[in-house]
Design a protein around this motif. Structure first.
Motif, PDB file in Angstrom:
ATOM      1  N   PHE A 362     -92.164 -20.746 -19.345  1.00  0.00           N
ATOM      2  CA  PHE A 362     -92.809 -22.011 -19.512  1.00  0.00           C
ATOM      3  C   PHE A 362     -92.496 -22.999 -18.428  1.00  0.00           C
ATOM      4  O   PHE A 362     -92.343 -24.344 -18.721  1.00  0.00           O
ATOM      5  CB  PHE A 362     -92.458 -22.740 -21.015  1.00  0.00           C
ATOM      6  CG  PHE A 362     -92.611 -21.750 -22.209  1.00  0.00           C
ATOM      7  CD1 PHE A 362     -94.068 -22.007 -22.757  1.00  0.00           C
ATOM      8  CD2 PHE A 362     -91.704 -20.923 -22.700  1.00  0.00           C
ATOM      9  CE1 PHE A 362     -93.958 -21.042 -24.029  1.00  0.00           C
ATOM     10  CE2 PHE A 362     -92.055 -20.145 -23.713  1.00  0.00           C
ATOM     11  CZ  PHE A 362     -93.146 -20.383 -24.306  1.00  0.00           C
ATOM     12  N   TYR A 363     -92.600 -22.861 -17.467  1.00  0.00           N
ATOM     13  CA  TYR A 363     -92.146 -23.484 -16.132  1.00  0.00           C
ATOM     14  C   TYR A 363     -93.193 -24.569 -15.947  1.00  0.00           C
ATOM     15  O   TYR A 363     -94.520 -24.270 -16.023  1.00  0.00           O
ATOM     16  CB  TYR A 363     -91.989 -22.413 -14.868  1.00  0.00           C
ATOM     17  CG  TYR A 363     -91.778 -23.262 -13.583  1.00  0.00           C
ATOM     18  CD1 TYR A 363     -90.352 -23.749 -13.200  1.00  0.00           C
ATOM     19  CD2 TYR A 363     -92.560 -23.512 -12.580  1.00  0.00           C
ATOM     20  CE1 TYR A 363     -90.012 -24.601 -12.158  1.00  0.00           C
ATOM     21  CE2 TYR A 363     -92.405 -24.327 -11.353  1.00  0.00           C
ATOM     22  CZ  TYR A 363     -90.950 -24.676 -11.344  1.00  0.00           C
ATOM     23  OH  TYR A 363     -90.738 -25.494 -10.081  1.00  0.00           O
ATOM     24  N   ASN A 364     -92.792 -25.648 -15.607  1.00  0.00           N
ATOM     25  CA  ASN A 364     -93.462 -27.011 -15.458  1.00  0.00           C
ATOM     26  C   ASN A 364     -94.676 -27.408 -16.425  1.00  0.00           C
ATOM     27  O   ASN A 364     -95.716 -27.413 -15.997  1.00  0.00           O
ATOM     28  CB  ASN A 364     -94.272 -26.842 -14.207  1.00  0.00           C
ATOM     29  CG  ASN A 364     -94.295 -28.159 -13.282  1.00  0.00           C
ATOM     30  OD1 ASN A 364     -93.669 -29.042 -13.688  1.00  0.00           O
ATOM     31  ND2 ASN A 364     -95.413 -28.054 -12.433  1.00  0.00           N
ATOM     32  N   THR A 365     -94.217 -27.082 -17.733  1.00  0.00           N
ATOM     33  CA  THR A 365     -95.285 -27.468 -18.822  1.00  0.00           C
ATOM     34  C   THR A 365     -95.090 -28.866 -19.057  1.00  0.00           C
ATOM     35  O   THR A 365     -96.081 -29.404 -20.074  1.00  0.00           O
ATOM     36  CB  THR A 365     -95.280 -26.191 -19.974  1.00  0.00           C
ATOM     37  OG1 THR A 365     -93.801 -26.463 -20.463  1.00  0.00           O
ATOM     38  CG2 THR A 365     -95.553 -25.121 -19.369  1.00  0.00           C
ATOM     39  N   GLY A 366     -93.912 -29.607 -18.889  1.00  0.00           N
ATOM     40  CA  GLY A 366     -93.497 -30.689 -19.757  1.00  0.00           C
ATOM     41  C   GLY A 366     -94.829 -31.637 -19.643  1.00  0.00           C
ATOM     42  O   GLY A 366     -95.041 -32.561 -20.645  1.00  0.00           O
ATOM     43  N   ASN A 367     -95.331 -31.988 -18.445  1.00  0.00           N
ATOM     44  CA  ASN A 367     -96.391 -33.285 -18.485  1.00  0.00           C
ATOM     45  C   ASN A 367     -97.722 -32.641 -18.181  1.00  0.00           C
ATOM     46  O   ASN A 367     -98.678 -33.461 -17.838  1.00  0.00           O
ATOM     47  CB  ASN A 367     -95.764 -33.811 -17.287  1.00  0.00           C
ATOM     48  CG  ASN A 367     -96.409 -35.341 -17.174  1.00  0.00           C
ATOM     49  OD1 ASN A 367     -96.433 -36.009 -18.400  1.00  0.00           O
ATOM     50  ND2 ASN A 367     -97.053 -35.673 -16.126  1.00  0.00           N
ATOM     51  N   ASN A 368     -97.967 -31.417 -18.688  1.00  0.00           N
ATOM     52  CA  ASN A 368     -99.152 -30.785 -18.447  1.00  0.00           C
ATOM     53  C   ASN A 368    -100.208 -30.972 -19.700  1.00  0.00           C
ATOM     54  O   ASN A 368     -99.820 -30.288 -20.766  1.00  0.00           O
ATOM     55  CB  ASN A 368     -99.132 -29.313 -17.749  1.00  0.00           C
ATOM     56  CG  ASN A 368    -100.297 -28.755 -17.441  1.00  0.00           C
ATOM     57  OD1 ASN A 368    -101.585 -29.208 -17.947  1.00  0.00           O
ATOM     58  ND2 ASN A 368    -100.525 -27.658 -16.669  1.00  0.00           N
ATOM     59  N   ALA A 369    -101.169 -31.673 -20.046  1.00  0.00           N
ATOM     60  CA  ALA A 369    -101.781 -31.646 -21.107  1.00  0.00           C
ATOM     61  C   ALA A 369    -102.531 -30.573 -21.543  1.00  0.00           C
ATOM     62  O   ALA A 369    -102.833 -30.280 -22.732  1.00  0.00           O
ATOM     63  CB  ALA A 369    -102.860 -33.046 -20.796  1.00  0.00           C
ATOM     64  N   TYR A 443     -84.573 -28.083 -20.056  1.00  0.00           N
ATOM     65  CA  TYR A 443     -85.419 -29.476 -19.996  1.00  0.00           C
ATOM     66  C   TYR A 443     -85.784 -29.569 -18.455  1.00  0.00           C
ATOM     67  O   TYR A 443     -86.812 -30.204 -18.284  1.00  0.00           O
ATOM     68  CB  TYR A 443     -84.644 -30.618 -20.409  1.00  0.00           C
ATOM     69  CG  TYR A 443     -85.122 -31.749 -20.764  1.00  0.00           C
ATOM     70  CD1 TYR A 443     -85.575 -32.325 -22.167  1.00  0.00           C
ATOM     71  CD2 TYR A 443     -85.228 -32.723 -19.767  1.00  0.00           C
ATOM     72  CE1 TYR A 443     -85.907 -33.405 -22.152  1.00  0.00           C
ATOM     73  CE2 TYR A 443     -85.751 -34.147 -20.003  1.00  0.00           C
ATOM     74  CZ  TYR A 443     -86.113 -34.420 -21.412  1.00  0.00           C
ATOM     75  OH  TYR A 443     -86.497 -35.762 -21.645  1.00  0.00           O
ATOM     76  N   TYR A 444     -84.950 -29.361 -17.753  1.00  0.00           N
ATOM     77  CA  TYR A 444     -85.219 -29.557 -15.968  1.00  0.00           C
ATOM     78  C   TYR A 444     -86.326 -28.656 -15.703  1.00  0.00           C
ATOM     79  O   TYR A 444     -87.394 -29.043 -15.114  1.00  0.00           O
ATOM     80  CB  TYR A 444     -84.129 -29.105 -15.299  1.00  0.00           C
ATOM     81  CG  TYR A 444     -84.133 -29.481 -13.965  1.00  0.00           C
ATOM     82  CD1 TYR A 444     -84.214 -30.611 -13.136  1.00  0.00           C
ATOM     83  CD2 TYR A 444     -84.170 -28.141 -13.071  1.00  0.00           C
ATOM     84  CE1 TYR A 444     -84.262 -30.680 -11.892  1.00  0.00           C
ATOM     85  CE2 TYR A 444     -84.600 -28.181 -11.826  1.00  0.00           C
ATOM     86  CZ  TYR A 444     -84.539 -29.464 -11.168  1.00  0.00           C
ATOM     87  OH  TYR A 444     -84.774 -29.629  -9.836  1.00  0.00           O
ATOM     88  N   PHE A 445     -86.226 -27.198 -15.803  1.00  0.00           N
ATOM     89  CA  PHE A 445     -87.419 -26.359 -15.493  1.00  0.00           C
ATOM     90  C   PHE A 445     -88.582 -26.382 -16.314  1.00  0.00           C
ATOM     91  O   PHE A 445     -89.646 -25.845 -15.467  1.00  0.00           O
ATOM     92  CB  PHE A 445     -86.757 -24.905 -15.625  1.00  0.00           C
ATOM     93  CG  PHE A 445     -85.558 -24.594 -14.485  1.00  0.00           C
ATOM     94  CD1 PHE A 445     -86.122 -24.491 -13.045  1.00  0.00           C
ATOM     95  CD2 PHE A 445     -84.344 -24.419 -14.645  1.00  0.00           C
ATOM     96  CE1 PHE A 445     -85.365 -24.422 -12.205  1.00  0.00           C
ATOM     97  CE2 PHE A 445     -83.464 -24.306 -13.832  1.00  0.00           C
ATOM     98  CZ  PHE A 445     -83.665 -24.253 -12.380  1.00  0.00           C
ATOM     99  N   THR A 446     -88.742 -27.064 -17.497  1.00  0.00           N
ATOM    100  CA  THR A 446     -90.228 -26.955 -18.061  1.00  0.00           C
ATOM    101  C   THR A 446     -90.567 -28.341 -17.738  1.00  0.00           C
ATOM    102  O   THR A 446     -91.519 -28.945 -18.144  1.00  0.00           O
ATOM    103  CB  THR A 446     -90.082 -26.807 -19.441  1.00  0.00           C
ATOM    104  OG1 THR A 446     -89.037 -27.773 -20.030  1.00  0.00           O
ATOM    105  CG2 THR A 446     -89.506 -25.439 -19.765  1.00  0.00           C
ATOM    106  N   ALA A 447     -89.749 -29.225 -16.971  1.00  0.00           N
ATOM    107  CA  ALA A 447     -90.421 -30.584 -16.289  1.00  0.00           C
ATOM    108  C   ALA A 447     -90.655 -31.321 -17.637  1.00  0.00           C
ATOM    109  O   ALA A 447     -91.655 -32.063 -17.613  1.00  0.00           O
ATOM    110  CB  ALA A 447     -91.671 -30.519 -15.634  1.00  0.00           C
TER     111      ALA A 447
END
Length: 596
Positions: A362-369, A443-447
């Motif tokens: 789930f890399y970098n999904t945190g701010n991806n709508a 938390y860090y890697f999923t942005a």
């Protein structure tokens, strides 16, 4: 050959060498114990109107075939068994109060209960901390420990871990742990079982030395050889819960011969005693012997066991206050934890491994709508990982130390309250560290948003959920076996997850399912995590595509049926679960201490 004893003046306390100022006698009359059968509501008598007396300065051996009631008799006399017991326990003819009996009688069970990560000397030092008065300084306590190491022949292995000593040394150490408080009566359940002939003789020789110094010592001994039998002053022989002999060892053969039970010259008297005890109770010779032995039975049936309630307000059950007990428990637990790091390291490594796998997926999904549903899955996966690593670790804690905890508690080392508080204090740092390692990596890697408010609120939900998992694991571990605890934890987690609000949204729940959503602790943890990440007026998400329906977070929160409740309500619900489970764990531990 017994080892020579050191100079009693070398220790400022009452030396282990000293002889009691006066002889005394521990006696019991008409002691009976029965077991209730739940399936047909019948009773089976295990002990049947037993009477006898054990004198100070003499080593008493309790013998009988398997199932004769030997260990049960010690359990009753020590106060470890109280239910369904009748009779009287007395010292010098005076009824012994319950409080005083707990003070003067110590009981060492057949199973050796030691902390394997402590050395022999450290085990005795911690026992001295618990059992000796805090007014005694550390120099005097250390002197007493050294004296005890010498008396029990443990000086050579003083720096060896208790988990690595021989069987005979472990037996002597377990006896020494109770000897520190200088009990007047010591009850030992099969101190020679599992030992070779030489080790068994050494243990029995040391026990006889202790008895010769003015204590009442009674031990269950299964089948002593001729050399061991010479060390035993008196015998108490049982047959199916009834006494067939009580008296000096040298007179047993003569007593049996009076009733036509002649011991062959080539026989070990102890072996012949077991043969007599194994006879059919319809045998005329055994019947006459039993009638002779049981002629002192009184014609009354007391309503409950022997000991009367004491009203002596000066009695102090524990040598230390609860706070002092807590300090010693924390020091001991810390020492054990620092040496037994395998479970802690494994827990950390498992959390890191799962966190890295989750981060890759789930890399970098945190701010991806466009990937908001995947990011929401990250939150529930985070809770699952914390739950299973916390509960499995906690399930293993209590079974590993339950035997030592119950024995030490019943022998008045420390209170349940102190043990419970120590357990909470010790488990918290491990939970915080292992859970933090996991959610910080994810938390860090999923942005996820790098805002202190969101990091703090998300961390708080994870830690509270982890504490619920920890308490649930301790509860299951105190009630069930390890295998059943792991199985039941899965049975609990699956339906709790199903009703978390992620798989079955509140709007889609049927009338029957909806109440379960309101009691699922996973639901409140999931809602709290969603509030932490998407709540608190978070701005719209980034949209890498032409159109993203969930770019506006209000639409997503409506889609998942997230109620318009404050974050604090989720914390309040989780706190309620924590209080409920902590109370249940305390009551469960209390039940384990009180049960027979």
């Amino acid at each position: 050959m017994m080892e020579p004893i050191g100079n009693p003046d070398s220790i400022p306390l009452e030396s282990l060498e000293s002889v009691s100022p006066r002889a005394f006698e521990l006696s019991f009359q008409n002691v009976s114990y029965c077991v209730k059968h739940k399936h047909d509501r019948t009773h089976s008598a295990i002990l049947k109107n037993l009477s006898g007396s054990f004198r100070s300065g003499r080593l008493v051996g309790i013998m009988g075939p398997s199932g004769a009631g030997k260990s049960t008799l010690l359990n009753v006399l020590s106060g470890f068994k109280k239910s369904n017991v009748t009779g009287q326990l007395m010292v010098d003819g005076q009824r012994l109060s319950e409080r005083r009996s707990r003070k003067i009688i110590s009981y060492t069970q057949q199973e050796v209960c030691l902390w394997p990560a402590l050395t022999v000397e450290e085990s005795l030092r911690y026992a001295a901390e618990f059992k000796l008065s805090p007014t005694i300084d550390q120099h005097q306590k250390r002197a007493r420990v050294r004296e005890l190491l010498h008396v029990l022949g443990l000086t050579g292995c003083a720096d060896t871990l208790a988990g690595s000593v021989s069987g005979g040394q472990a037996k002597r150490l377990s006896i020494g742990l109770e000897l520190l408080s200088d009990p007047k009566v010591m009850l030992l359940d099969e101190p020679t079982s599992g030992l070779d002939t030489v080790a068994a003789y050494q243990v029995l020789a040391h026990v006889k030395q202790l008895a010769a110094r003015g204590r009442v010592i009674a031990c269950v001994i299964h089948q002593p050889n001729s050399a061991q039998l010479l060390l035993i002053d008196d015998l108490y022989v049982l047959a199916k819960g009834r006494r067939i002999y009580s008296g000096p060892t040298g007179e047993m053969v003569t007593q049996f011969a009076r009733f036509g039970l002649d011991c062959p010259v080539s026989h070990n008297p102890a072996d012949y005693a077991l043969e007599v005890a194994s006879l059919d109770q319809e045998d005329d010779r055994l019947k006459r012997l039993l009638m002779e032995e049981e002629k002192d039975i009184f014609d009354y049936n007391p309503p409950r066991l022997m000991v009367e309630k004491s009203v002596d307000g000066s009695y102090q059950r524990y040598a230390l206050s609860t706070l002092q007990q807590l300090r010693v428990l924390l020091r001991r637990t810390t020492s054990c934890t620092m040496r037994e790091t395998y479970q802690f390291k494994a827990r950390i490594l498992i959390n890191i491994a799962i966190a890295l796998i989750t981060s890759v997926a789930f890399y970098n999904t945190g701010n991806n709508a466009d990937r908001i549903l995947a990011n929401t899955a990250v939150l529930i996966i985070n809770l699952y990982a914390i739950f299973f690593t916390s509960i499995v670790s906690a399930v293993l804690v209590y079974p590993r130390e339950s035997a030592c905890f119950v024995l030490e508690s019943k022998n008045n080392w420390y209170s349940l309250r102190a043990y419970y508080l120590a357990k909470i204090v010790v488990e918290l740092p491990t939970l915080i560290l292992s859970s933090s390692v996991f959610f910080l990596i994810v938390y860090y890697f999923t942005a996820q948003p790098f805002e202190w408010l969101r990091i703090g609120t998300f961390a708080l939900v994870c830690l509270m959920f982890g504490w619920i998992s920890q308490m649930l694991g301790l509860l299951l571990g105190s009630l069930l076996s390890v295998q059943n605890s792991v199985f039941v934890s899965i049975l609990i987690m699956v339906p709790a997850s199903l009703f978390s609000g992620f798989f079955v949204p509140l709007r889609d729940a049927s009338v029957l399912v909806r109440p379960l959503l309101y009691v699922s602790f996973v639901r409140y943890a999931f809602e709290g995590a969603v509030h932490a990440i998407y709540g608190f007026d978070r701005p719209d998400l980034d949209c890498p595509e032409v159109f993203c329906y969930f770019r506006q977070l209000k639409r997503f929160l409506q889609f998942v049926s997230m109620p318009d409740l404050a974050y604090g309500y989720d914390l309040l619900a989780l706190a309620g679960w924590i209080v409920l489970l902590m109370g249940a764990v305390y009551l469960s531990l209390r039940r384990r201490i009180k049960q027979d």
